[in-house]
Design an enzyme around this catalytic site. Structure first.
Site, PDB file in Angstrom:
ATOM      1  N   ARG A 186     -18.624  13.344  14.554  1.00 14.56           N
ATOM      2  CA  ARG A 186     -19.306  12.691  13.444  1.00 14.56           C
ATOM      3  C   ARG A 186     -20.337  11.659  13.881  1.00 14.56           C
ATOM      4  O   ARG A 186     -21.429  11.590  13.326  1.00 14.56           O
ATOM      5  CB  ARG A 186     -18.263  12.007  12.566  1.00 14.56           C
ATOM      6  CG  ARG A 186     -17.400  13.026  11.876  1.00 14.56           C
ATOM      7  CD  ARG A 186     -16.262  12.373  11.131  1.00 14.56           C
ATOM      8  NE  ARG A 186     -15.545  13.414  10.403  1.00 14.56           N
ATOM      9  CZ  ARG A 186     -14.459  13.189   9.672  1.00 14.56           C
ATOM     10  NH1 ARG A 186     -13.960  11.966   9.589  1.00 14.56           N
ATOM     11  NH2 ARG A 186     -13.868  14.168   9.038  1.00 14.56           N
TER      12      ARG A 186
ATOM     13  N   SER B 100     -17.228  17.383   2.612  1.00  8.81           N
ATOM     14  CA  SER B 100     -16.357  17.598   3.770  1.00  8.81           C
ATOM     15  C   SER B 100     -17.097  18.087   4.998  1.00  8.81           C
ATOM     16  O   SER B 100     -18.009  18.904   4.927  1.00  8.81           O
ATOM     17  CB  SER B 100     -15.278  18.622   3.423  1.00  8.81           C
ATOM     18  OG  SER B 100     -14.615  19.001   4.606  1.00  8.81           O
TER      19      SER B 100
ATOM     20  N   GLY C  62       0.836  -1.200   0.000  1.00  5.19           N
ATOM     21  CA  GLY C  62       0.000   0.000   0.000  1.00  5.19           C
ATOM     22  C   GLY C  62       0.864   1.241   0.000  1.00  5.19           C
ATOM     23  O   GLY C  62       1.880   1.311   0.690  1.00  5.19           O
TER      24      GLY C  62
ATOM     25  N   LEU D   8      -5.509  11.911   8.391  1.00  4.95           N
ATOM     26  CA  LEU D   8      -4.292  12.303   7.676  1.00  4.95           C
ATOM     27  C   LEU D   8      -3.144  12.414   8.662  1.00  4.95           C
ATOM     28  O   LEU D   8      -2.016  11.987   8.402  1.00  4.95           O
ATOM     29  CB  LEU D   8      -4.521  13.639   6.967  1.00  4.95           C
ATOM     30  CG  LEU D   8      -5.645  13.647   5.936  1.00  4.95           C
ATOM     31  CD1 LEU D   8      -5.838  15.044   5.350  1.00  4.95           C
ATOM     32  CD2 LEU D   8      -5.350  12.667   4.811  1.00  4.95           C
TER      33      LEU D   8
ATOM     34  N   LEU E 280      -1.004   7.528   2.239  1.00  3.84           N
ATOM     35  CA  LEU E 280      -0.231   8.405   3.123  1.00  3.84           C
ATOM     36  C   LEU E 280       0.711   7.612   4.011  1.00  3.84           C
ATOM     37  O   LEU E 280       1.893   7.924   4.124  1.00  3.84           O
ATOM     38  CB  LEU E 280      -1.179   9.208   4.009  1.00  3.84           C
ATOM     39  CG  LEU E 280      -1.792  10.451   3.404  1.00  3.84           C
ATOM     40  CD1 LEU E 280      -2.608  11.161   4.449  1.00  3.84           C
ATOM     41  CD2 LEU E 280      -0.700  11.370   2.880  1.00  3.84           C
TER      42      LEU E 280
END
Lengths: 236, 248, 658
Positions: free
Chosen positions: C351, C305, C61, C462, C64
Site C-alpha cells: 500500500r 478494497s 472498545g 483483521l 474485533l
C-alpha cells in the site's frame, strides 16, 4: 402477551409467528370450504333439480357411517372453530401491531403514506375481514337459516337463491362482499403460504403471488356468476 | 441547490417533540444527506441553536448506526443507508421531512436518535453459535455447499439498522430476526442449536414488543442490504419445526 | 492552555524531545522463534477456574480485538465489563474492513507457510516490527480461521464446499480468506455474537453509548476508568483488576480518513498522559485506493478494497494536458505507472508504495478528475477477459458502492481513486504479553503499536485484531491476574476522585468557553495541517512548520471553541470536543516522531531519505528501533525511549517489489 415464567419454547408456541401460522391454517381451511361452496353454487346453472338435489345430498354424505347431516355438522364445527381462531389471532396481532408501530399517528410526513411497494389488497385485510364476517352472518340468515328472505322465502334452496338474486341490491351487497373476499384472498393466500414457509426464493415468490391472484379471481368470479346469472335472467 | 428541511426535534425521551423547519442554502448535489445535516449543524451552532442530534458513524453504509425516515421512507428514496444517500436524489427547492425511526421498542433518545438495544437482546436470545474460543476443528473439516454458504452470506449482511422495523406497518422486526436465523440455521455449524435458536429469538422478538409479520414486504423494499424476503419464510418453517419437535 | 517554550525557528528534532532510557520487552522468551509462544504460554501463571469469577477486567472498545477478547475472557469465567461509544458493539469500525483476512493455511498449495507469512509481514512492515510478535501472529492466523468458521462466519466457498482464497498486495501467494467485500463485517459479527452470548450468560456486562475519558491508576496499577454515559451525561467510575484498551486507531487526527466518524484516540491518549508509552505514532498507513475528495463539506473518505487491484489496472494519461474522456485515450497514451515502475508485483505492490506512486504521478500534473488528485483504476481489461458477470460476482458490491457515492458507473468508465489515511500502525507501546508499561493496562488491536512495523500488509489488520483478542490476551493476562484480586477500590479513592474532577473540569471548560468556532472547524484545520505536512511525504521543514501550526491552533481551540448545550444530555458536539482536544496533542507528537525519525520506512516517507529512483530509504544503523514516547507534562518535551529491534531470522534488506 407472554408471562414471565414461560420457557422460550413455550413463548415461541404463543408467539406472533405461531399465531400467524394458526391464521394461515385456519384461513386455508376456509379457502378449501369456499372452493367446495363455489362448486356447489355453480350447480344453479344446471337447473333446480340438480341444485336442490345437491343441497339435499350434502346432508347425507358419509351415510351410513355418519348419521344424517353428520358430515355437514362436522364441517360446520370445523369452520366455526376456524373462524373463531382466525378472528382471535387477527385481533391479537392487530392489537400488538398497533402498539408496536408506535400509535396510529406514526410519521408526521404526509408522503409515502401508501408505503413503498405494498399491494392494495394488503391494506384491506383487517377491515375486509370485518366486512366478510358481517356478510357471513347476513348470508347465513338469508340462504341457510331462511330468516331474512328478500324476494320471498321458499322451501327450495334453488328458489331462495333465485328469489334473492333477482333484486339488484341483494346482488350489489353480494358483489361488494365478494370483492372483499377476493382482496382478502389475494393477500391472504400469499401470506398464508409464506407464513407456512413456502416463500423459498424469488421464483417461489412469483409463483405464490400468481397463485394468489388466480385463487382470488376464481373465487370472486365463481361466486358472482350465479347472482349475475339470475339478475340478468340467464337462470330462472 | 436550496432545500427546506422539516426535522423532528425532541430534546429527550420525556419531552414531546415537534417538526421544526430549516432552510439550507447552497447545497451541493455531491453532498451526502448527512453532510448536508453537518453543514446545517455548523450553522445552527454558530447561531446559538442546538444542533440536530442524529446517529451515524462509518458513513460508508456498513455499520448500521445511521438511519432516519426521509419523506416517510426509512433511509429515504433510494434503497440504501442514509449515509449513502446523496443530495442528487432531491430536486432543487425540495421540502424534505426528516423523522426518527418510529416503533414502540425503539424509544427516541433525542431528535433523530433512537435506542435499538432490543436488537442486541434478540441476538442474546440465540443469535450465535456456541463455540468457545480454541475449540474449533479445522476450517476444512466441514465443507459447506456453496449455495448454502451464499444464501447464509446474503442473510448475514444485515447491518441491524432497523429500517425494516421503521417501514413495517406492524412494527415487526421479523426481517432482522429472520436474517440471523437464516444465516446460522443454514450452516452445518448452526445445526445443533437450530431449533432452540429460532424459538429463543422469536420469543425475545415478541417480548421486546415488536409486532407480527403480515408478509407485506415493506421491510425488504427499504432494506439497504437487500436481505431476501425468503428469510422470513425460512424462520417460519424453523419455528414450526421447533414447535413440532417440542424443543425444551 | 499551552505555554510554548520553543519558538518556531528552533523547532528541530532535538529541541522538541529529550531522550530517556531504552525500553525493553522483558516478556518475550528467547530460543527458537517457533517455540517462543509455547514457552510464554507455559511460563505465564494460570488462574484457577474457580477464582476467575472474583477477578474483573474492564474492556474499552468492542471491535474485533475488544469483542473477541471480552467474549473469550467471559467464557474463561472472568467478570468482564465492556464499554463502547456506539449504540451496540456490532458497529465498531472493524466492520468496514472489506478485503479479507490472511492465514497461513496453505490450502492453495502455493508454497505458503507460517514462516512465509512471518517473512512477508516483517518485510512488508519495512523491518520495523518485532520478529517474535510477527511469528506468533503468523502461527495464530491458522487458528483464527478455524474459530471463525466454527462461529458461522460465511466465508466465500468454492463449489466443492471448501474455502476460497485470493491474493492481496505485497505477497505472491493466495492466503486471504474473504466474505465478498464484507470480511470485516462478517468477522466482527462473529465476535459480536460470541460477546452477546456471554452477555446473556452474565459473564460480561455491556455498557453501550459510554465513552472512556480517563484512566484511574492506583499504586501504579491500572485499576479503573472514568466514563461518560453519552445519553445522560453522567460521569461514572468503574473499577477492575485490569484494564484493556481495544479502542482502535487514530486516523481521524487527519479529519478526513476512512475511519468512522466517531473513531478517536482518547482512550489510549488518556492512558498515555497517565504514563503509558505511545509508540511509533508517525507510522500511519495511507491506503492507495479510496474515492477522491469532492468538496470541503466532505466528512469522510471511502475506501475501495485493495482486492480491486487484483484485476484493476491503475493508469494516468502520459501527458498531463490530455483531458480526453478516459475511454477515448488510446493505449499508447496511457501510463500504467505501477506496472511500469514495479514489473514483478505490478498493481499488487504494498500500500505505501502504491500510494506514493499515485502521489508522484499527480504531483507531475498527470492526475485526473476535477481536482487533479486522482488516478484511474480501470477494469476494462478484466471485463474483456473475464466477462462482466465474473467481475460483478467478485466486486459487485464495491462497484455499487462506488456508483452510489460518485454517481458514475465503474463498469463503463474507469474508477477514479486517490490515497487516503486508513490505518495507524503506531499506538500504545506493549510488550509480548500486550501489556503496556503501566502494570495491569493491556492494549490490543489497532490501539497498540502492534505487529505491523512501518506498514501494514492488506488483510493483516483483521488477523492481528482477532489474534490479540481470541488467542493472545486470554493467554497472557492471566499471568498478571494471578496476583489478584487486588485491594478493593471505589469511587471515594483519591485517585478516582481526582480523575473524575479532571474529567468534569475539562467538560466544563468546553461548555463555558462559548467562543466563535465550531469543533469541526478546528478539527478540519488540524486535519489539513496533518495531511499537508505529516501525510504521504514528510520533510524536516514541513514538520517543523506543522508543530508550530498545531500549537497555535490548539491554543485557539481552547480559547475560542463553541460547544452549546449541557453535559446532562446527548451532546454530540461535546463528545467531539474532547476527542479533538486529544487529537491536537497526538498530532503534535506524531510530527515530533516523524521529525526525529530521519529515515524513510514503510508509510513514513521522509523527503530527505530516498533512493535515487525515489524509493523509501531506511537507515537501519540509526533507526532500527521502536520509538516509545513518554508523556512528560503539558508543556514539557516528550521523552523518547528506544526499543532496539533485533533481527535474528530475517536479513534486513532494502525492500524491492520491482
Amino acid at each position: 402477551m407472554a408471562t414471565v415464567s414461560l420457557t422460550p419454547a413455550k413463548k415461541a408456541a404463543r408467539s406472533t409467528v405461531a399465531l400467524k401460522a394458526l391464521m394461515a391454517v385456519t384461513g386455508l381451511i376456509m379457502l378449501g370450504y369456499l372452493i367446495a361452496h363455489m362448486y356447489g353454487n355453480l350447480k344453479v346453472f344446471s337447473g333446480r333439480a340438480s341444485f336442490d338435489n345437491y343441497a339435499h345430498h350434502l346432508r347425507d354424505i358419509g351415510e351410513p357411517v355418519l348419521p344424517h347431516t353428520g358430515l355437514l355438522w362436522i364441517i360446520r364445527v370445523v369452520l366455526l372453530v376456524s373462524v373463531i381462531l382466525h378472528a382471535y389471532a387477527a385481533i391479537a396481532l392487530w392489537r400488538r401491531a398497533r402498539v408496536a408501530r408506535g400509535g396510529t399517528k406514526r410519521y408526521v410526513s404526509p408522503k409515502a403514506r401508501r408505503g413503498v411497494q405494498r399491494s392494495y389488497a394488503s391494506f384491506t385485510m383487517r377491515w375486509g375481514g370485518v366486512i366478510i364476517a358481517l356478510f357471513v352472518i347476513y348470508h347465513l340468515l338469508h340462504l341457510t337459516a331462511n330468516v331474512i328472505a328478500p324476494g320471498g322465502a321458499a322451501g327450495s334452496p334453488y328458489q331462495r337463491v333465485v328469489n334473492g338474486f333477482q333484486i339488484w341490491w341483494v346482488v350489489l351487497s353480494y358483489t361488494i362482499a365478494m370483492i372483499a373476499v377476493g382482496l382478502h384472498l389475494r393477500h391472504g393466500t400469499w401470506s398464508a403460504l409464506t407464513t407456512l414457509g413456502a416463500n423459498t426464493s424469488a421464483a417461489a415468490r412469483r409463483r405464490i403471488n400468481a397463485l394468489a391472484y388466480v385463487v382470488a379471481a376464481v373465487i370472486t368470479i365463481g361466486f358472482l356468476l350465479p347472482p349475475f346469472g339470475i339478475l340478468l335472467g340467464l337462470v330462472k | 441547490m436550496n432545500i427546506t428541511l422539516r426535522v423532528w426535534r425532541q430534546p429527550n425521551a420525556e419531552t414531546e417533540g415537534r417538526m421544526v423547519t430549516y432552510g439550507v442554502e447552497n447545497v451541493s448535489e455531491h453532498m451526502s444527506f448527512l453532510e448536508m445535516l453537518d453543514v446545517l449543524n455548523e450553522r445552527l451552532t454558530l447561531e446559538g441553536d442546538d444542533p440536530i442530534a442524529f446517529d451515524h458513524d462509518c458513513r460508508e453504509g456498513i455499520c448500521g448506526q445511521c438511519g432516519v425516515v426521509i419523506d416517510g421512507q426509512p433511509h429515504g428514496p433510494l434503497q440504501t443507508t442514509t449515509c449513502q444517500l446523496h443530495m442528487r436524489s432531491f430536486a432543487d427547492g425540495a421540502v424534505i421531512d426528516v423523522e426518527p425511526w418510529r416503533a414502540e421498542p425503539f424509544p427516541v433518545i433525542k431528535d433523530l436518535v433512537v435506542d435499538r438495544g432490543a436488537f442486541d437482546r434478540i441476538i442474546q436470545a440465540g443469535g450465535y453459535i456456541s463455540v468457545p474460543t480454541g475449540s474449533a476443528p479445522d476450517a476444512h473439516a466441514t465443507p459447506v455447499p456453496k449455495t448454502d454458504a451464499d444464501m447464509a452470506f446474503d442473510a448475514a449482511t444485515c447491518i441491524a439498522c432497523g429500517a425494516c422495523v421503521a417501514a413495517c406497518p406492524n412494527g415487526s422486526a421479523m426481517l432482522f430476526t429472520a436474517a440471523k436465523v437464516t444465516h446460522l440455521n443454514l450452516l452445518p455449524q448452526g445445526q445443533p442449536e437450530r431449533y432452540s435458536r429460532v424459538a429463543g429469538m422469536v420469543a425475545q422478538h415478541d417480548e421486546e414488543g415488536f409486532g407480527g409479520c403480515t408478509n407485506i414486504g415493506e421491510c425488504t423494499a427499504v432494506c439497504p442490504k437487500g436481505i431476501p424476503f425468503e428469510t422470513i419464510s425460512f424462520l417460519n418453517r424453523d419455528l414450526l419445526g421447533s414447535l413440532i419437535k417440542g424443543n425444551r | 492552555m499551552t505555554e510554548d517554550n520553543v519558538v518556531v525557528d528552533s523547532i528541530d528534532a532535538d529541541s522538541v524531545y529529550v531522550e530517556g532510557d531504552p525500553v525493553m520487552d522483558t516478556k518475550a522468551p528467547g530460543g527458537p522463534i517457533e517455540q517462543r509462544w509455547d514457552k510464554r504460554r507455559f511460563s505465564a501463571r494460570l488462574v484457577n477456574p474457580a477464582n476467575r469469577r472474583k477477578l474483573s477486567v474492564i474492556m474499552i472498545g468492542t471491535g474485533l480485538a475488544g469483542a473477541s477478547a471480552a467474549a473469550t475472557l467471559g467464557e474463561a469465567g472472568y467478570s468482564v465489563k465492556t464499554f463502547c461509544y456506539q449504540d451496540t458493539p456490532r458497529r465498531a469500525h472493524s466492520i468496514a474492513a472489506q478485503g479479507g483476512i490472511n492465514a497461513a493455511k496453505n490450502y492453495r498449495n502455493d508454497g505458503d507457510s507460517i514462516y512465509r507469512l512471518f517473512y512477508d509481514t516483517v518485510k512488508g512492515g519495512d523491518f520495523r516490527a518485532r520478529e517474535s510478535n510477527v511469528y506468533r501472529l503468523a502461527q495464530i492466523s491458522v487458528e483464527i480461521i478455524d474459530q471463525c468458521v466454527a462461529q458461522g462466519v460465511p466465508f466465500a466457498r468454492e463449489y466443492g464446499g471448501l474455502l476460497d482464497n485470493r491474493s492481496f498486495g505485497g505477497v505472491q501467494v493466495s492466503r486471504t480468506f474473504y466474505a465478498r467485500g464484507q470480511t470485516g463485517q462478517q468477522l466482527l459479527i462473529g465476535a459480536y455474537q460470541a460477546l452477546e452470548r456471554q452477555i446473556a450468560a452474565k459473564t460480561v456486562e455491556m455498557h453501550t453509548r459510554h465513552e472512556m475519558l480517563e484512566l484511574i491508576l492506583v499504586d501504579g496499577r491500572a485499576r479503573g476508568v472514568v466514563v461518560r454515559d453519552m445519553v445522560t451525561g453522567e460521569i461514572e467510575t468503574h473499577f477492575a483488576d485490569a484494564v484493556v484498551l481495544a479502542s482502535g486507531g487514530y486516523s481521524n487526527v487527519f479529519f478526513l480518513s476512512t475511519n468512522a466518524m466517531g473513531c478517536n484516540v482518547t482512550a489510549t491518549w488518556r492512558a498515555h498522559r497517565k504514563g503509558a508509552y505511545f509508540a511509533n505514532p508517525c507510522f500511519t498507513q495511507i491506503h492507495p485506493t479510496c474515492i477522491p475528495v469532492t468538496g470541503d463539506y466532505q466528512s469522510k473518505l471511502t475506501l475501495m478494497s485493495e482486492s480491486l487491484r487484483n484485476d484493476g489496472r491503475m493508469w494516468v494519461p502520459k501527458r498531463g494536458e490530455d483531458k480526453r474522456d478516459p475511454r477515448d485515450i488510446p493505449e499508447e497514451d496511457r501510463d500504467y505507472f505501477l506496472e511500469r515502475m514495479y514489473p514483478s508485483f505490478g498493481n499488487l505492490v504494498p500500500r505505501d508504495i502504491a500510494s506514493r506512486a499515485v502521489k508522484k504521478v499527480c504531483d507531475e500534473g498527470r492526475g485526473v478528475g476535477p481536482s487533479g488528485l486522482g488516478v484511474y483504476l480501470d477494469f476494462a481489461d478484466a471485463i474483456k477477459r473475464l466477462g462482466k458477470r465474473a467481475v460483478e460476482a467478485k466486486y459487485g458490491n464495491l462497484f455499487d458502492m462506488y456508483a452510489q457515492i460518485t454517481g458514475e458507473n465503474p463498469y463503463e468508465t474507469p474508477m477514479r481513486i486517490y490515497p487516503a489515511v486508513h490505518y495507524t500502525m503506531g499506538g500504545a507501546w506493549v510488550d509480548y504479553d500486550l501489556e503496556s508499561n503501566i502494570p495491569g493496562l493491556y492494549v490490543t488491536g489497532e490501539a497498540n503499536f502492534s505487529d505491523h512495523g512501518a506498514n501494514r500488509l492488506g488483510a493483516s489488520a483483521l488477523m492481528q485484531g482477532l489474534a490479540d483478542g481470541y488467542f493472545i490476551l486470554p493467554n497472557t493476562i492471566n499471568d498478571y491476574l494471578a496476583d489478584g484480586p487486588f485491594d478493593k477500590v471505589d469511587a471515594s479513592h483519591p485517585a478516582a476522585v481526582e480523575a473524575v474532577e479532571a474529567v468534569k473540569s475539562r467538560i466544563d471548560k468546553f461548555l463555558t468557553t462559548n467562543g466563535t468556532r465550531t469543533v469541526d472547524s478546528f478539527h478540519k484545520e488540524l486535519g489539513h495541517i496533518m495531511w499537508e505536512y505529516c501525510g504521504m511525504e514528510r520533510s524536516e521543514e514541513g514538520l517543523r512548520k506543522a508543530i508550530s501550526l498545531i500549537r497555535d491552533l490548539k491554543r485557539a481551540f481552547w480559547a475560542d471553541v463553541k460547544v452549546l448545550g449541557t453535559n446532562e444530555e446527548l451532546n454530540q458536539a461535546l463528545e467531539r470536543a474532547g476527542r479533538v482536544a486529544d487529537f491536537f496533542e497526538l498530532g503534535e507528537l506524531m510530527c515530533i516522531d516523524a521529525l526525529h525519525r530521519r529515515e524513510s520506512c514503510g508509510g513514513h516517507f521522509r523527503a530527505e531519505s530516498q533512493t535515487p529512483d525515489g524509493e523509501a530509504l531506511r537507515n537501519d544503523d540509526e533507526f532500527a528501533y521502536v520509538a516509545a514516547w513518554e508523556f512528560a507534562g503539558d508543556n514539557a518535551k516528550p521523552i523518547l525511549h528506544k526499543e532496539p529491534l533485533v533481527y535474528e531470522y530475517i536479513e534486513l534488506k532494502q525492500r524491492s517489489y520491482k
